[in-house]
Write an enzyme that holds these catalytic residues in place. Sequence first.
Site, PDB file in Angstrom:
ATOM      1  N   SER A 126     -19.652  -0.796  15.246  1.00  0.00           N
ATOM      2  CA  SER A 126     -20.187  -1.763  16.218  1.00  0.00           C
ATOM      3  C   SER A 126     -21.546  -1.254  16.674  1.00  0.00           C
ATOM      4  O   SER A 126     -22.424  -1.049  15.824  1.00  0.00           O
ATOM      5  CB  SER A 126     -19.200  -2.046  17.356  1.00  0.00           C
ATOM      6  OG  SER A 126     -18.845  -0.893  18.055  1.00  0.00           O
TER       7      SER A 126
ATOM      8  N   HIS B 253     -18.711  -5.634  15.172  1.00  0.00           N
ATOM      9  CA  HIS B 253     -18.755  -6.476  16.371  1.00  0.00           C
ATOM     10  C   HIS B 253     -20.208  -6.748  16.697  1.00  0.00           C
ATOM     11  O   HIS B 253     -20.939  -5.827  17.029  1.00  0.00           O
ATOM     12  CB  HIS B 253     -18.132  -5.771  17.578  1.00  0.00           C
ATOM     13  CG  HIS B 253     -16.870  -5.039  17.269  1.00  0.00           C
ATOM     14  ND1 HIS B 253     -16.567  -3.818  17.798  1.00  0.00           N
ATOM     15  CD2 HIS B 253     -15.832  -5.365  16.470  1.00  0.00           C
ATOM     16  CE1 HIS B 253     -15.389  -3.419  17.359  1.00  0.00           C
ATOM     17  NE2 HIS B 253     -14.922  -4.331  16.540  1.00  0.00           N
TER      18      HIS B 253
ATOM     19  N   ASP C  11     -11.991   0.547  18.878  1.00  0.00           N
ATOM     20  CA  ASP C  11     -11.391  -0.207  17.781  1.00  0.00           C
ATOM     21  C   ASP C  11     -11.811   0.430  16.457  1.00  0.00           C
ATOM     22  O   ASP C  11     -13.005   0.585  16.207  1.00  0.00           O
ATOM     23  CB  ASP C  11     -11.860  -1.666  17.844  1.00  0.00           C
ATOM     24  CG  ASP C  11     -11.480  -2.446  16.594  1.00  0.00           C
ATOM     25  OD1 ASP C  11     -10.332  -2.311  16.144  1.00  0.00           O
ATOM     26  OD2 ASP C  11     -12.346  -3.175  16.071  1.00  0.00           O
TER      27      ASP C  11
END
Lengths: 305, 198
Positions: free
Chosen positions: B20, B47, B140
């Site tokens: 991300s 993301h 994550d």
Amino acid sequence: MAVIKWRNHHLEDIEIALLLEAMKARYGYDFSNYAHASLKRRLKQLRDYFDVPHLSHLIPSLLYDERVAQVIINNISVLASDFFRDPPVWRYLRDEILPRLATFPRINIWQAGCGRGQETYSLLILLHECGLLDKTRLVATDINVSAMDEARAGRWSARDLDRWRTSYLAAGGQGHFDDYFQREGDTVMMVEHLRQKVEFNQHNLVTDEVFMEAQFIVCRNVLIYFDDTLQERVLELFGRSLQRGGYLLLGRAENVLQSSLAGRCFQKIDAGCNVLRRTAEVAHAGVAHVEVAHAGGLHVGGQHV
Amino acid sequence: MPGGCMSGGSMYKLLAIGFSAGGMPLASGILAALPGDYPLAIAIVTHLPAGQDSVLAEMLDRVSSLPVAMVIDKTPIQPGHVYVAPPDYHLLVENRDRFALSIDAPVLSVRPSIDVLLETAAEAFEDSLIALTLSGANSDGACGMARAHELGAMTIALSPLKTDFRTLPDAVLAAVDVDYIADQDEIIALLCAAGECA
Ligand SMILES: C[S@@+](CC[C@H](N)C(=O)[O-])C[C@H]1O[C@@H](n2cnc3c(N)ncnc32)[C@H](O)[C@@H]1O
């Protein structure tokens, strides 16, 4: 007998097959043709939810306790939804599809997989703003009865309202989004005159038959949960329900034309928004103009994928 | 490296990459360095803020000599192709031949989720998977790396010292004893070697 060492996740596959068999034999719900990877993830969450060491421990519980079965069904039928999800699609419906539907004397719409109704009422708002509500019959269906009870009540947490309003405006909404709701504490409720305009019926896309002739079918983000066999069945069903020249709206990332026989009854009219038009004879005849829009992947930078 | 080489092409079939914040330049650099005949399929979850996510495939396609596509439901997995998750859908590996998508609830408040990709990729590909995490401001990816390691995949994490966004690398290293902790050049070398491994 030779003992072969099995990896746990292969054993889990056996447990899942047995659990699904029990659901089918006991309650008639057949989930065996659901896409495997996401189904397995959700079932493993159930193992944690019920705090059992293995999924197979749920088999006796579900056989003898309907409430456990209902929890499993709720977990398998993913209820994620939003008002005006993917605003460009709704703008396209408003600008391109509804004017074409307006030329039919009556508009029958079948929305399959309506969940808690956010998408259903988005459709009603759109039809209302386009002045088509009076000539429209909207039937919304889902496998999940408790979700449809919520949809019928038309009540949701107010928490998401800001996000929904933003999508509504991006979708070209012409009124005041908040006027469609009554606020009650931290919930919002859909206004009465729209709630009266829709019929909610239980319908299982796995086993149930065509029940209406439709000019427009909306089924978004349901087929992603199905494998090829089940997608084929559902498309064939839609092909038989749709009047020739009628429209089918699928989810943004769904693709049905690449191999499916039933898919040949449809012609893609907008690749970006995934609207298809019913062209051919009966669905299973498999004739027709096939227009394979994206076989296998979206084309990026001119390279064929 | 784990597993070693086998004759008749790479034993690795899928490279799954998650990142991300701060990861875009790293991922671009890595993809740019892989040769046009790279034999692994590559799946990417990241993301990005809404809006940027829809142009990710185009951005990567510009730098990579491999074809880059956004996944549509049940897209076939082909060697030498790069696949990115469509915005707001989880990307899953359905089996060794196909991807799948879902709009199941976000994981650690993100969708697509790196964990979802890595966990399903690990179950389908086991020791023919390479799982790689870069930088990120969210943990994550850590569970997915742990699962990949458990099922025999090669696991590579960007060194936390090589990024300002070290939440992800720190979480990965706390969760699992990865095979390699590497900087960008070392990652490229490892991936090229795994591709040639014949
Ligand atoms: C992810 S939701 C999609 C909701 C909405 N269409 C949208 O895109 O926002 C999937 C819906 O499909 C329903 N569904 C799953 N299996 C079904 C089946 N066999 N028959 C009818 N509906 C089903 C679920 O209950 C759920 O409401």
